[in-house]
Design a protein around this motif. Sequence first.
Motif, PDB file in Angstrom:
ATOM      1  N   ILE A   1      22.627  55.018  39.401  1.00 47.20           N
ATOM      2  CA  ILE A   1      23.692  55.888  38.879  1.00 47.20           C
ATOM      3  C   ILE A   1      24.543  55.122  37.870  1.00 47.20           C
ATOM      4  CG2 ILE A   1      25.697  57.274  39.508  1.00 47.20           C
ATOM      5  CD1 ILE A   1      24.435  57.575  42.279  1.00 47.20           C
ATOM      6  N   VAL A   2      25.161  54.062  38.293  1.00 49.10           N
ATOM      7  CA  VAL A   2      25.986  53.217  37.426  1.00 49.10           C
ATOM      8  C   VAL A   2      25.717  51.770  37.809  1.00 49.10           C
ATOM      9  CG1 VAL A   2      28.305  52.600  36.686  1.00 49.10           C
ATOM     10  CG2 VAL A   2      27.782  54.980  37.214  1.00 49.10           C
ATOM     11  N   THR A   3      25.360  50.977  36.837  1.00 49.53           N
ATOM     12  CA  THR A   3      25.188  49.544  37.074  1.00 49.53           C
ATOM     13  C   THR A   3      26.541  48.858  36.938  1.00 49.53           C
ATOM     14  OG1 THR A   3      22.926  49.614  36.250  1.00 49.53           O
ATOM     15  CG2 THR A   3      24.001  47.462  36.335  1.00 49.53           C
ATOM     16  N   THR A   4      26.931  48.140  37.978  1.00 47.43           N
ATOM     17  CA  THR A   4      28.231  47.480  38.015  1.00 47.43           C
ATOM     18  C   THR A   4      28.031  45.984  37.845  1.00 47.43           C
ATOM     19  OG1 THR A   4      28.996  49.175  39.557  1.00 47.43           O
ATOM     20  CG2 THR A   4      30.357  47.201  39.331  1.00 47.43           C
ATOM     21  N   GLU A   5      28.670  45.425  36.843  1.00 48.18           N
ATOM     22  CA  GLU A   5      28.577  43.989  36.625  1.00 48.18           C
ATOM     23  C   GLU A   5      29.583  43.264  37.517  1.00 48.18           C
ATOM     24  OE1 GLU A   5      29.492  40.685  33.148  1.00 48.18           O
ATOM     25  OE2 GLU A   5      29.245  42.778  32.614  1.00 48.18           O
ATOM     26  N   THR A   6      29.197  42.123  38.021  1.00 44.07           N
ATOM     27  CA  THR A   6      30.045  41.333  38.913  1.00 44.07           C
ATOM     28  C   THR A   6      30.323  39.975  38.292  1.00 44.07           C
ATOM     29  OG1 THR A   6      29.132  42.440  40.864  1.00 44.07           O
ATOM     30  CG2 THR A   6      30.261  40.350  41.214  1.00 44.07           C
ATOM     31  N   ILE A   7      31.598  39.600  38.260  1.00 39.85           N
ATOM     32  CA  ILE A   7      31.988  38.254  37.828  1.00 39.85           C
ATOM     33  C   ILE A   7      32.046  37.385  39.075  1.00 39.85           C
ATOM     34  CG2 ILE A   7      33.798  36.884  36.752  1.00 39.85           C
ATOM     35  CD1 ILE A   7      34.568  39.274  35.091  1.00 39.85           C
ATOM     36  N   LEU A   8      31.199  36.377  39.123  1.00 35.51           N
ATOM     37  CA  LEU A   8      31.078  35.575  40.336  1.00 35.51           C
ATOM     38  C   LEU A   8      32.332  34.763  40.601  1.00 35.51           C
ATOM     39  CD1 LEU A   8      27.375  34.403  40.042  1.00 35.51           C
ATOM     40  CD2 LEU A   8      28.296  36.339  41.331  1.00 35.51           C
ATOM     41  N   ASP A   9      32.891  34.121  39.584  1.00 34.58           N
ATOM     42  CA  ASP A   9      34.074  33.281  39.767  1.00 34.58           C
ATOM     43  C   ASP A   9      35.091  33.586  38.690  1.00 34.58           C
ATOM     44  OD1 ASP A   9      33.257  31.607  42.027  1.00 34.58           O
ATOM     45  OD2 ASP A   9      31.723  30.851  40.668  1.00 34.58           O
ATOM     46  N   PHE A  10      36.317  33.746  39.117  1.00 36.86           N
ATOM     47  CA  PHE A  10      37.410  34.038  38.184  1.00 36.86           C
ATOM     48  C   PHE A  10      38.620  33.255  38.683  1.00 36.86           C
ATOM     49  CE2 PHE A  10      40.899  36.632  36.474  1.00 36.86           C
ATOM     50  CZ  PHE A  10      40.500  36.698  35.148  1.00 36.86           C
ATOM     51  N   HIS A  11      38.994  32.241  37.948  1.00 32.07           N
ATOM     52  CA  HIS A  11      40.048  31.314  38.379  1.00 32.07           C
ATOM     53  C   HIS A  11      41.333  31.627  37.632  1.00 32.07           C
ATOM     54  CE1 HIS A  11      42.354  27.542  38.601  1.00 32.07           C
ATOM     55  NE2 HIS A  11      41.760  27.383  39.776  1.00 32.07           N
ATOM     56  N   LEU A  12      42.425  31.691  38.386  1.00 30.70           N
ATOM     57  CA  LEU A  12      43.752  31.921  37.810  1.00 30.70           C
ATOM     58  C   LEU A  12      44.628  30.720  38.126  1.00 30.70           C
ATOM     59  CD1 LEU A  12      44.552  35.660  38.620  1.00 30.70           C
ATOM     60  CD2 LEU A  12      44.386  34.649  36.364  1.00 30.70           C
ATOM     61  N   GLY A  13      45.110  30.058  37.097  1.00 35.02           N
ATOM     62  CA  GLY A  13      45.995  28.923  37.279  1.00 35.02           C
ATOM     63  C   GLY A  13      47.386  29.352  37.694  1.00 35.02           C
ATOM     64  N   PRO A  14      48.244  28.404  37.987  1.00 40.73           N
ATOM     65  CA  PRO A  14      49.618  28.741  38.385  1.00 40.73           C
ATOM     66  C   PRO A  14      50.338  29.525  37.292  1.00 40.73           C
ATOM     67  CG  PRO A  14      49.109  26.446  38.885  1.00 40.73           C
ATOM     68  CD  PRO A  14      47.980  26.950  38.046  1.00 40.73           C
ATOM     69  N   GLU A  15      50.889  30.684  37.682  1.00 37.45           N
ATOM     70  CA  GLU A  15      51.671  31.557  36.785  1.00 37.45           C
ATOM     71  C   GLU A  15      50.895  31.869  35.505  1.00 37.45           C
ATOM     72  OE1 GLU A  15      55.337  29.509  36.229  1.00 37.45           O
ATOM     73  OE2 GLU A  15      56.164  30.166  38.151  1.00 37.45           O
ATOM     74  N   GLU A  16      49.615  32.047  35.619  1.00 40.57           N
ATOM     75  CA  GLU A  16      48.767  32.315  34.447  1.00 40.57           C
ATOM     76  C   GLU A  16      48.478  33.800  34.346  1.00 40.57           C
ATOM     77  OE1 GLU A  16      44.356  31.081  32.628  1.00 40.57           O
ATOM     78  OE2 GLU A  16      44.920  30.522  34.664  1.00 40.57           O
ATOM     79  N   THR A  17      48.450  34.270  33.124  1.00 43.89           N
ATOM     80  CA  THR A  17      48.027  35.638  32.828  1.00 43.89           C
ATOM     81  C   THR A  17      46.681  35.580  32.126  1.00 43.89           C
ATOM     82  OG1 THR A  17      50.321  36.407  32.642  1.00 43.89           O
ATOM     83  CG2 THR A  17      48.618  37.777  31.649  1.00 43.89           C
ATOM     84  N   LYS A  18      45.715  36.284  32.655  1.00 41.44           N
ATOM     85  CA  LYS A  18      44.344  36.157  32.168  1.00 41.44           C
ATOM     86  C   LYS A  18      43.665  37.521  32.227  1.00 41.44           C
ATOM     87  CE  LYS A  18      40.328  33.101  32.912  1.00 41.44           C
ATOM     88  NZ  LYS A  18      39.798  32.043  33.832  1.00 41.44           N
TER      89      LYS A  18
END
Length: 1447
Positions: free
Chosen positions: A825-842
Amino acid sequence: MAQCVQSVQEFVQDSFVPMVAVLCSEEAERVTRKNNLNFAELLRPFCRLTSEGHIRDPNNQVQAVKNLRICVNNVVTSPNTVLLNEVVLSCQPQEGAVTSVITAGDYDLNFSGKQMLSHFVFVFLATTPWFEAYRESFLQSMPASDHEFLNHYLACLLVVSSTEAVPVEQFLKLSQEQHRIQHSGEYTNPKWFIPNTLKYYVLLHDISEGDEQRADTVYEDMKQRYGSQGCYLLKINSRTFSTEDDEQIPDPWSQYLHRNILHNQDILDDLTVNSAAVENSISAAEVDCHHPTEKDGLSNSLENHPLQLDTASSPGSLHTASAVNTDLKKGARDSESIAGGAGSHGACLTLNDHDHIRQFIQEFTFRGLLPHIEKNIRQLNDQLVSRKGLSRSLFTATKKWFGGGKGPEKSITEPKSTCGLLYPPEAPELQIRKMADLCFLVQHYELAYSCYHTAKKDFLSDQAMLYAAGALEMAAVSAFLQAGAPRPYPAHYMDTAIQTYRDVCKNMVLAERCALLSAEILKSQGKYSEAATLLIKMTSEDSDLRSALLLEQAAHCFINMRNPMVRKFAFHMILAGHRFSKAGQRKHALRCYCQAMQVYKERGWSLAEDHINFTIGRQSFTLRQPENAVTAFRQILTNDSRQTATQQGAFLREYLYVYKSVIGVNEVSLPQLPLPCIHSSATRVYFGHERRLAEGEKQAATHVSLDQEYDQDLAAMWCHLEEQLVAAANRGIVPANFQPTQCCLNSQTDNLRHPLAVVEEPIIVEVTFRNPLKVSLALSNLSLLWKFTADDAPPSKEKTAEKLAGEAITNEETLALGMTQKDDIVTTETILDFHLGPEETKMARLRLLPHRTGQLNIVGVVYNLAEASSGEMTVDLMVVRGKQDLMIRGPRLNQTKEDKMLVRHGPDRRLDPIITPSMPLMEVFFLQFPTALLCGEIRKAYVEFCNVSSVALCSLRVASTHPDFFTFGSKATTPLTPLSPTSAENCSAYKTLATTPQPGSVASEILVSAEDFSQLSSVMEIPIDGNMLQPGKSIQLPLWLRGPDQEGVHEINFLFYYESTQKGNKLSHRVLRHTVFICASRSLSVQASASRSSVPPHHSLDDKGHGGTLVFIDVENINTSESGVREFHIVQVSSSSQHWRLHKCINPARDKDCKLTSRERAKLCFRATQCKPLQASSDAVEKYIFADLNLGNERVNLKHMLTLVDICSRFYYSCNLFYPRMIGVFLLVANVIKETDVTQQQIHIDRASDITSIVKKCNELDLNIIVIWKAYVVEDNKQLILEGQLHVALQTIGKEATSLTPKEEAQEMVLLKFKSELPLPVVLPSAELSQLIKTNLHYPETYTHPFVQDSLCLVPVTLSLSNCSLAQVDVIIDLRHKSTSPESLEVHNSFTWVGQTQYKLQLKPQEVLCLTLRACFLQAGVYNLNTPRVFTSQQTASPALIIINNA
């Protein structure tokens, strides 16, 4: 303090009531046990008298006793332990209780512990039943002390059953037992008020079993033996078990029987929780209990005092808590076995039996107890009165010298400084105190106060501080309870008593009782501040439970003040919660923190909020309320915390631990996660494939990408271009349902409608994450959460598709359980790792690939959350999986009145695309596309169109903001393969031939139809074979570019338009954007002007017999040396017009090649002639005449004129679209112009407009000049030849035109005019009118005349007039005009015209007329003859000088 059920007077009276003991025989105990009660418990609900009693004081005055209550207890020599901790724990806020709200300033405080449902205008004080229960148990369980007699027993009830064999013997045994307990000295408990205790004999008769006649006989014998006022027959158990279901009898005993509360399983659960070892717990459960006194002497010893509330238990000790828990459960089982189930008390009693018990209590009090108290008061008073004759000082001195039967004794366990003297029971000071207590118990407060006051003085003089404190305490209470308040409440008495109890006597139990009484009295008088101060002083480290309760009451005092002190309330509630937690009262601690949170929430107290939420989370987790714990920890993490990174990390780990333990493994619905923060409004959605990068020499179209910033002006520009393309595709009409294509949606785009996406094309969602913490976050398995509703079922999969059609499908379950994705129906992509540093906007870009048509709703994101590990692997237990919803609020509505009055927001559907069927997808590549051009330079590039979809495309068009920048070449002239860069250097737009320049050569001409030009609009159709591009095919076309006329960097936008061959789709078309930046450098500057030839027409006729106009062209090389251009060659000058043409070049140096180096200027002069009318209109189709004059050795080959027409003319006419022709409007005044044959046919046309059209027609030129040049450039030691063309449009004779675009000047500020003004009168442009007539003066340049002989010199002058128009013109000539021009003033002008000085002539169309004039001179000199005025005196002409010589 919190509101109490009783009034203050009732509370104080009930705190000190007459004590009555009970001794029962075994048979009597058996009779009462039928009701699951002992005899004392049986009487307890009826111990308050409903009628008024009376006593007589020593002065024989009657005193009323109202609302008296007595306390009946079993005689217990070793009292049971009372757990005050469990008394408080058993009393919790009821579920669904009415919310009590206090409004204080900006705060609305809720004291029920539940969600506040409404806002009350009035102030409602919150009740604290747990405090009242604690206070009642505390006061009732006060240990008896020798320094006061209030809780000593005044009487003893001896109860015997009527079924006894010899009841009188049982009475005797019980009487002897009471006497032994009181006087043998073996028992310290209970304590008795006076030696001669009142004994009251009660015969208990069981109606259901015993013989009533025998009972009456025994009772009569008792009255004879004990007197009628000393005995009573009580008949009970009138009800049998067979009638139990017939009548519902109320149970008044349940609220009094505190010992049976432990059968509540919730309390046992709480005890289990409190005693269990919990991670990060503050302390183990602490037990507050009463201990029996084991040593003789005064019972105020610190070591053995019965009311030491907290036992010594080490914090966190599991052994102590387990032992307590075991004892409590055992006691609960015992209580259940004895008392039976809840609600079964008094099962054998009827309402008549209740009345019998109530009547018995009243009879005992009025006929037994009150007379006994009255008699003792009289006896004590007589003893005191008999001693009044002795001097107090003498008595005291004798007592000290001789002992007086009383000597000061020191306590075994306490030093003298603590207690002072110990009085024997018969001491006169204690007799005064005893009389005062008796008066107090029967509500004779005035006499009681007097006795207390007297005893206080005696005790203070003896330094008996414990006795003095007791007297001060009761004196203050007596003064408060006196009717009519004859004296104010002596609060300082209470303060002194409390200080003495606490600091001198070290007895916190008595100090606490004193503080509870004083606080209630102060509260009743509105002195909340003093009450709060008193309660706070009573807090200490020896009892957490007492400190918690008193701190809570102090907090309520602060909130109930006239000006509520909200922050003090919250602060002390926090302190109370902390002490509750230390005391093991988890629920009360949680309630206190929740109430305090109402004050600190969203007030900027972030650190306080964090502490409160953290404590609420821990307490909720301990109390097995995981949802509340998760909510509290969420608040810590979502708020902008000012905690340190270490503390925030601890908060995060605590949250993850709680969350992990709460959420089950098989949880289908994913819970909401608080971290990281998602800026939902900043979410951007991109539809389609991402832009392909350049491949080799190919440069891909820029189109739209998520890397580009949104610009509102650019969006409007693209929308305007798309409207033009759609209008061109729909016969010039924009459809009503047209919506501009938006490939990238954000907060600034129009998101009111569902966007359209194409099946099998990706949807990219850019989500903005913000980490508010100072610790790193590790997100894994990040993907989008969606819901899909299919349109209809495809024929291949009937069953499966029927289920999908109209049914919402979501991937939440598969993501929660880790199942295989629904890729069909819909292929969903997955991001395996997503790192957010201190007080970071990403930003994270998540992709979906739909495979079916229907409605897609992107509802949120799913991910695993963990604290980022530093160098180590993240522990699995600290990783939690959850989701966050993407809730985007639309723009605020502001259309209707309701919208403006309320805050309403429209929908935002950027995350709800409609998936449409397949559409064609085109990619555009550019080859050899330059980045820098000279102004006017013509360069050839290539464009490639590729259909990368499975659907054919058609109707390929392009629109641009600069349509004069490019044009497409024909595919027929395009090689099969694009030229290489080396061969492109020799690619010329012009086909030239080598020629030999011939002097006076005439321009070559060609007649071209207007239909041969490509469309002169901003929309171009792209020429492809069959107007269709099949799937997977591509086509290349040459793209001719011309550098902009103005130097600088130019942004040029292309919008390509194409449609699908399959009609009927929701997407009618698709577009592709491309933006290029071209740096234009200076090349040549061309300035052109036209003027009428001054040569008379009959002298300037060419071979064809037509008059001419001179065209002057100045060409200047304004190129800077940085571009490497050596020189420019002007190859050819061409003209294009329907009425005029360049005839020949009349330059003196026309035989030289026109070359210009830096800053050189060339002046060219050409003669232009009008075309023959028949030549211009020989065909019905509009024709253009191209005339070419080559200036060098090369000439554009006429055989290849199509190249010139297709390229040069297209550039010129596309450029002219945006430079409208200048049209002059002229009016004639005082000039009479006769109508021609053409104008005479227009009868109804105004004469002024007729004259204007004639003037305009006469001065119109409409001659377009094209200057073709070549530039020689040295680049990388190679010489390149650049070509280009510049355009000048000559519209009017006498007005200069230039190829450079004039710079825009800033408009001057114009003041607002609120009143319209009449337009100024139009000044007649007579200079233009004079150009209709061409004048020439013919005279000898030098004339010699003998002025000596003849003083007047007459010189003949011929004035020729030429009518340049095609209309008949009236001319007025005035010779009397004196010229005022600067040129004429410089010469001698003292001459005059003689003869006729004014002429009125009529000139036919193109007629030449000559007039002979005579000028008269008086002396020799230089004269200007050009003074005749034609039409207007403002005409300026060049001087016509004549030299007059004297002979």
